[in-house]
Design a protein around this motif. Sequence first.
Motif, PDB file in Angstrom:
ATOM      1  N   VAL A 176      -7.115   0.755   5.532  1.00 16.20           N
ATOM      2  CA  VAL A 176      -7.401  -0.167   4.432  1.00 16.20           C
ATOM      3  C   VAL A 176      -8.612  -1.020   4.794  1.00 16.20           C
ATOM      4  O   VAL A 176      -8.981  -1.128   5.960  1.00 16.20           O
ATOM      5  N   TYR A 208      -9.324  -4.479   3.133  1.00 16.51           N
ATOM      6  CA  TYR A 208      -9.146  -5.565   2.181  1.00 16.51           C
ATOM      7  C   TYR A 208     -10.286  -6.582   2.234  1.00 16.51           C
ATOM      8  O   TYR A 208     -10.630  -7.184   1.214  1.00 16.51           O
ATOM      9  N   HIS A 252       0.821  -1.203   0.000  1.00 18.60           N
ATOM     10  CA  HIS A 252       0.000   0.000   0.000  1.00 18.60           C
ATOM     11  C   HIS A 252       0.863   1.265   0.000  1.00 18.60           C
ATOM     12  O   HIS A 252       1.795   1.400   0.770  1.00 18.60           O
TER      13      HIS A 252
END
Length: 531
Positions: A463, A465, A283
């Motif tokens: 994040v 995911y 990232h």
Amino acid sequence: MLLIVGGGGGNNIHLTLCGKCYNLDDLNNIFKTSCQTFFDIISHAYQQNRLTELLNKADGCFNLVLYDLKGKKLIIANDRFGLKPLYLYKHNGNFAFCGELKALLLLDFVDKSVDGDSFEMFMSLGYFLGSHTWFKHIKRLAPASIVEFDLSTKEISQKHYWTFAEIKQEKISFDEAVDKAHLLFKDAVKRQVDLNLCPSVLLSGGSDSRLCLATMNELYPHYKPYTATFGVKNCLDFILAQKVCNIIGTKNNEFLFEDIDWLNLRKEHLYNIDCVHSLEHLHGCEFENLFPQESKLMVSGYLGDAVFGDSYLPDKKFYNQRVNADIAKFYYGDFAKFSEYKDGYYDIANPLPIHWINRGSNFINMAVSADTDKNNIACRPFFDNKIIEFICALPNEYLYDYKLYKHLALRHYPKFFTYIGRNSLMPLYTKKDLRYRFNKIKFKLNKKLQKKGIIPQVIESYVDYDKWITQETYEHQIKAYLSSQNAFYKRFSNEIINLYMLKEQNGYTDKILKLISVEIYFEKIQNLVKM
């Protein structure tokens, strides 16, 4: 990246140097020279038979290859902590080396057998230990190594030019240690951060990049670096980073994952770093083109929490001990035997170095490298030679619960840390006084108000995911990779897909991202060479 190729010593010596050295002035003082470049002082030291001595004192991120035409020798070396990787192939009487693993695969004589242990290690830990790579006979050069290849006899020798055993324990009080750590860090930033390169800072919600920015502000109060943070909308990292930028009077730049095709943008970076870790830890690399063109230096908080804090310290029963089988197992489980913990490089009564190298240099460092391109280098002031030597000379107890880190930050940079938390809206504290109790109550109250929707919700993770891999576009790609009859992972397990596609399994997302990372990498490798 700095690559210099040239000759010296009457054209009998040819040197290729890749990377940076940060203590050229110190080296000139030690060797009584006035060399203008690291390249020149290496050439000088070699001609004086003092190359090993020079490397022992050099501070930086580099590797080098020196060809002595007259002496018929080839010498290969890397930096003290292996931050700039080199890969060696020694098999069936053949020898080859390169700074990029995949280049070795283009050689006809190279055995391209994949290491099954590496696959299991990758799927379990997410990175490789010791000298392991994906390939059985291609090894990563151990840190602080110098390799000599005799072109006449074809003999190869390898040794460490520096080890942690050279560090001596220091008797210093905790308060003195805090102030000395500050001075050492300020010196490291001064030597590594070149304003001529228009340095940028990638800010997170933590304290590492913030300490870099605070120190830069102390040294160069009129310089306003470009700063940026990546994440999802309304994430905590954005809030904390802007609070920090308000202190120096700048607007932080926010990069949203929702605006990009993160998976496909990371594929090339995954290939470039030879899949030493998964897509999940790349990232930030997707946004490199958004940084100003004039900025040629990224100031990284690399491993700050593991140097000034206790992120990498194991159970207290292992404090102030040389790494052994039990400590290695604590870190790496059944893969401990691959960590090379018996190597003399780790001969110090401190368990930290083994993890600094195996998880730090081999894993986190490669993510830092992926965040920069060929025109933009990264500096890592926390991983300065003098700082590492100092931290290793202290009792591990000084680092417990971020004690040294918190005292350093609050004592020397109060405006950056007193009211701005570390990965939390709860500010840092060193003692549970009235201010601490007030902030604790305020923190808990805000949590309740957010939960009830009275104040805006703060997203704690930058994040998501779990959500992203189930989105139609990504889910389709993932299924295509993993259901392929030629899927690479099937060389090692026919059952793994059935297990990992069950969302109820712990670590489902992590395992999926590791698997598709393997598939993406080896699809490109198989297009490059026959395996």
